[in-house]
Design a protein around this motif. Structure first.
Motif, short mmCIF file in Angstrom:
data_model
loop_
_atom_site.label_atom_id
_atom_site.label_comp_id
_atom_site.label_asym_id
_atom_site.label_seq_id
_atom_site.Cartn_x
_atom_site.Cartn_y
_atom_site.Cartn_z
N MET A 138 1.39 0.87 -14.56
CA MET A 138 1.80 2.15 -14.01
C MET A 138 2.23 1.99 -12.56
N ASP A 139 3.16 2.86 -12.13
CA ASP A 139 3.55 2.86 -10.74
C ASP A 139 2.38 3.27 -9.86
N GLU A 140 2.35 2.80 -8.62
CA GLU A 140 1.32 3.21 -7.68
C GLU A 140 1.44 4.71 -7.44
N PRO A 141 0.31 5.43 -7.40
CA PRO A 141 0.39 6.87 -7.16
C PRO A 141 0.98 7.17 -5.79
N MET A 142 1.77 8.23 -5.70
CA MET A 142 2.39 8.60 -4.44
C MET A 142 1.34 9.15 -3.49
N SER A 143 1.49 8.84 -2.25
CA SER A 143 0.57 9.37 -1.25
C SER A 143 0.89 10.85 -1.04
N PRO A 144 -0.09 11.63 -0.50
CA PRO A 144 0.17 13.06 -0.26
C PRO A 144 1.41 13.29 0.58
N LEU A 145 1.67 12.41 1.58
CA LEU A 145 2.84 12.62 2.42
C LEU A 145 4.13 12.44 1.64
N GLU A 146 4.14 11.50 0.70
CA GLU A 146 5.34 11.25 -0.08
C GLU A 146 5.63 12.39 -1.04
N GLN A 147 4.60 13.14 -1.40
CA GLN A 147 4.78 14.25 -2.33
C GLN A 147 5.21 15.52 -1.60
N MET A 148 5.14 15.54 -0.29
CA MET A 148 5.49 16.73 0.48
C MET A 148 6.98 16.81 0.73
N PRO A 149 7.47 18.01 0.97
CA PRO A 149 8.88 18.15 1.39
C PRO A 149 9.09 17.45 2.72
N ALA A 150 10.32 17.10 3.00
CA ALA A 150 10.63 16.40 4.24
C ALA A 150 10.23 17.22 5.46
N SER A 151 10.35 18.54 5.38
CA SER A 151 10.00 19.40 6.51
C SER A 151 8.51 19.29 6.85
N GLU A 152 7.67 19.16 5.81
CA GLU A 152 6.23 19.03 6.05
C GLU A 152 5.90 17.67 6.65
N ILE A 153 6.59 16.65 6.20
CA ILE A 153 6.37 15.31 6.76
C ILE A 153 6.77 15.27 8.22
N ASP A 154 7.93 15.89 8.55
CA ASP A 154 8.39 15.94 9.93
C ASP A 154 7.41 16.72 10.79
N CYS A 155 6.88 17.80 10.24
CA CYS A 155 5.93 18.63 10.99
C CYS A 155 4.68 17.84 11.34
N ARG A 156 4.21 17.02 10.42
CA ARG A 156 3.01 16.21 10.69
C ARG A 156 3.30 15.14 11.75
N SER A 157 4.50 14.69 11.80
CA SER A 157 4.88 13.77 12.87
C SER A 157 4.81 14.48 14.22
N GLU A 158 5.20 15.75 14.23
CA GLU A 158 5.12 16.53 15.46
C GLU A 158 3.66 16.76 15.86
N LEU A 159 2.78 16.99 14.89
CA LEU A 159 1.35 17.15 15.19
C LEU A 159 0.80 15.88 15.86
N LYS A 160 1.19 14.74 15.34
CA LYS A 160 0.73 13.48 15.93
C LYS A 160 1.28 13.31 17.34
N ARG A 161 2.53 13.71 17.55
CA ARG A 161 3.11 13.61 18.89
C ARG A 161 2.35 14.49 19.87
N LEU A 162 1.90 15.65 19.41
CA LEU A 162 1.15 16.58 20.25
C LEU A 162 -0.34 16.24 20.31
N ARG A 163 -0.72 15.13 19.67
CA ARG A 163 -2.10 14.65 19.65
C ARG A 163 -3.06 15.67 19.03
N VAL A 164 -2.61 16.28 17.95
CA VAL A 164 -3.44 17.25 17.23
C VAL A 164 -4.34 16.49 16.25
#
Length: 274
Positions: A85-111
């Motif tokens: 079987m293929d490796e299960p997708m991580s939660p980030l890979e299952q999210m829309p691109a907008s959600e992934i980008d938003c989490r990158s912004e959270l990390k930039r803001l040190r949240v």
């Protein structure tokens, strides 16, 4: 002469009985050999034991598991009779691109945040919630469950407006933001309209604790609390640049003790800052 004839007759009789005994022994051995050999009918090629049944002489048949594919050499997803079987997708890979980008912004803001399972409660819910426990060195108490967009908006306002205002007015950094409500499935008080809290797009701030020990209560300050009044007025005004709704003490009784911030999407682009 008669004695010799009798001896010869006896010898002949003995030999006859010996041949009979040998023949019987051979017959018994042949029968025993045939009985021990359970090869079945060689002409019909039928086995002597039913291999479809579990017997004391034959091990149980290997169970056939449902859903197990047969080994097909041309199938690249099959190895050693088990499907690869293929490796299960991580939660980030299952999210829309907008959600992934938003989490990158959270990390930039040190949240500091954790991923939370999807929330669905009737008309309320958040598809990809996050639970915010800190913004840089500023603690969020208790941790706030929000949409990523609301978390990023609040973090931006905290770092760019709240912290500088506290340093300007109190010469101190912010230690803790005490919030009274983040995600909560409810309607707007007195109305049949779903609150932005029910979507994870709102946060209520009750007080702001500073590093110098001051705990600034959001409730309307006294007549001569000039510094506190100026600080809270700045908080309210600066919030309107980030949030589409800012409500606080003086707006109505329900908001007498907190600031309500949300990012309600209004088609007209209207912002409510009261």
């Amino acid at each position: 002469m008669a004695g010799r004839s009798g001896a010869m007759f006896a010898m002949a009789r003995y030999k006859k009985h010996a041949r009979i005994a040998v023949g019987r022994l051979a017959t018994v051995l042949a029968i025993a050999a045939v009985s021990a050999c359970t090869t079945g009918d060689v002409f019909s090629l039928q086995p002597a034991v039913d291999v479809g049944s579990q017997t004391a002489a034959v091990p149980a048949a290997v169970p056939q598991y449902q859903g197990m594919q047969r080994l097909v050499p041309s199938n690249p997803y099959m190895t050693a009779a088990y499907p690869r079987m293929d490796e299960p997708m991580s939660p980030l890979e299952q999210m829309p691109a907008s959600e992934i980008d938003c989490r990158s912004e959270l990390k930039r803001l040190r949240v500091a945040y954790t991923e939370v399972a999807q929330i669905h409660e009737g008309q309320c819910g958040i598809d990809y919630p996050v639970k915010v426990s800190a913004i840089g060195s500023i603690q969020m108490k208790p941790a706030a469950t929000l949409t990523c967009d609301m978390a990023a908006t609040f973090a931006g306002w905290t770092k760019n407006e709240l912290v500088p205002s506290a340093r300007w007015r109190y010469f101190s950094g912010v230690k803790t933001i005490h919030q009274g409500s983040s995600y909560s499935c409810r309607n707007i008080a007195g109305e049949g309209v779903l609150s932005e809290h029910g979507k994870g797009n709102a946060l209520d701030v009750m007080s702001i604790e500073l590093n110098n020990g001051d705990d600034i209560d959001v409730r309307k300050p006294g007549l001569f609390a000039f510094r506190t009044r100026g600080f809270l007025n700045t908080v309210r005004a600066d919030g309107c640049q980030y949030f589409t709704t800012v409500l606080g003490p003086g707006y109505n009784y329900d908001h007498r003790n907190h600031f309500h911030f949300d990012i309600k999407n209004r088609k007209s682009g209207y912002r409510a800052c009261r």
